[in-house]
Design an enzyme around this catalytic site. Structure first.
Site, short mmCIF file in Angstrom:
data_model
loop_
_atom_site.label_atom_id
_atom_site.label_comp_id
_atom_site.label_asym_id
_atom_site.label_seq_id
_atom_site.Cartn_x
_atom_site.Cartn_y
_atom_site.Cartn_z
CE LYS A 117 19.47 35.67 34.78
NZ LYS A 117 18.44 36.52 35.39
CB THR A 118 26.64 35.53 37.18
OG1 THR A 118 25.90 36.35 35.98
CG2 THR A 118 28.09 35.59 36.54
CG ASP B 44 24.38 36.72 31.22
OD1 ASP B 44 23.22 36.44 31.55
OD2 ASP B 44 24.85 37.97 31.67
CB THR C 104 16.29 38.80 31.49
OG1 THR C 104 16.70 38.90 29.97
CG2 THR C 104 17.41 38.98 32.10
NE ARG D 18 23.37 42.55 39.13
CZ ARG D 18 23.06 42.05 37.81
NH1 ARG D 18 22.03 42.82 37.40
NH2 ARG D 18 23.81 41.04 37.35
#
Ligand code: ADE
Length: 367
Positions: free
Chosen positions: A90-91, A135, A184, A243
């Site tokens: 997302k980031t 976020d 999330t 990640r």
């Protein structure tokens, strides 16, 4: 609106494998790199353009079109909301959007916007066209949300000063900006906030081919030698999450340097990941403990998440946001109205005898 301090005490959201961040050593030699995954490496590896970004095909296409349209119309991009489990990018996508639009991005998270002046300060310093990335946006408090609404919709904020009888409201314009929210938990977002995003998109788990490409790309950037089978092995054990793949590359690379000749082969990746107690499906000790608990103590379920959290010594949010999404996705766990239940795949994977009731009817992802 009345400006007052909100004293909600909110923690930062959990991420699998979160550790205290350390600065990287100056040398590029991976031997010298500490065992902990380093945020600086994550940033080095992070793709900067859509062309470099692997996976999330339909989202990428939607975004490319929206960006092109906003450039042609000479207006800022619509506000965007990304949701999905942690670690899916997302980031990274928010940074790519800023890069592709040629604008600056300011990155923050909802727990850092506790007081009204936090969000007001950011909104007032945004320049035209810039991106504000928030976020864990579902954790924004009510006051911050209410400050955001007119800023998102009509690009102004109402500042209120004074108390009761002497209260004065001032309408202050803010520059036209784009808000990118990430969460999330889309379901935890308030309706009015969700409705103010022009584009709402769920990030999907990655398939093993995409992850294999990501592993090869990252290894190349990090100057780590890896063969196809080594990349495939890491991809398969990465819980469908870039990640995690990037963390495993580093761990496997450390292992290759110390125990091998520096090259990540299938055999070496296997040894390194077994050594970290990461099993062939990518499950770690906590995942297995969670499934075993349901099997051994609750006959396979259903059991409430609160009970699981207490027994495992984890908080509910970590179980729900970090552990469960992949267990659900991989067909090992199910959420029912009465609680969590394991599937026959979980029994099989962990080497338990499948109970008679589960042996027929239930169809797992791996059938
Ligand atoms: N590193 C992390 N996520 C990635 C992605 N989606 N594509 C390429 N490299 C990545």
């Amino acid at each position: 609106m009345i400006i007052s301090d909100d004293d909600n005490n909110r923690n930062n959201s959990p991420k699998r494998g979160d550790k205290v961040q350390k600065l990287p050593p100056k040398s590029k030699n991976l031997e010298a790199v500490s065992n902990e995954f380093d945020e600086t490496y994550e940033k080095t590896i992070r793709p900067k353009t859509f062309d470099e970004y692997i996976g999330q095909g339909s989202l990428k296409e939607t975004l490319k079109i929206s960006i092109e349209a906003s450039k042609r119309r000479n207006v800022p991009l619509d506000h965007l909301l990304f949701y999905g489990p942690p670690g899916l990018g997302k980031t990274t996508l928010a940074n790519i959007i800023a890069n592709e639009c040629g604008v600056e991005i300011k990155i923050t998270s909802a727990p850092a916007l506790e007081r009204p002046r936090d969000i007001i300060g950011i909104l007032m310093t945004l320049k035209a066209g810039e991106i504000l990335f928030i976020d864990e946006i579902h954790r924004l408090n009510k006051i911050a949300e209410e400050i955001l609404y007119p800023a998102m919709e009509d690009f102004f904020i109402d500042l209120t000063t004074g108390k009761s009888q002497t209260v004065k409201t001032m309408r202050v314009p803010v520059q036209k900006f784009t808000l990118i929210g990430a969460t999330t938990k889309a379901g935890a977002l308030s309706g009015p906030l969700r409705d103010r995003f022009g584009i709402v998109h769920r990030l999907e788990f990655y398939n093993s081919e995409e992850l294999q490409e990501i592993v090869k790309r990252s290894a190349k950037i990090l100057n780590v030698e890896i063969d196809e089978d080594g990349a495939k092995e890491i991809a398969l054990r990465s819980r469908a999450t870039p990640r995690i793949a990037n963390r495993l590359i580093k761990r496997a690379s450390d292992y290759a340097i110390v125990k091998g000749d520096g090259k990540i082969t299938k055999e070496l990746a296997n040894l390194a990941l077994n050594n970290l107690n990461i099993d062939p499906l990518g499950l770690d000790n906590t995942d297995r403990a969670l499934l075993k608990l349901i099997i051994e103590k609750y006959n396979g379920g259903p059991v409430g998440v609160e009970t699981l959290a207490v027994a495992l010594g984890e908080d509910i949010r970590t179980i729900e946001d970090v552990y469960e999404p992949y267990l659900l996705q991989s067909g090992l766990l199910m959420r029912t109205l009465r609680g969590r239940t394991v599937t026959k795949e979980a029994y099989k994977h962990l080497g338990y005898k499948i109970p008679a009731g589960l042996d027929n009817g239930q169809i797992g992802l791996f059938d």
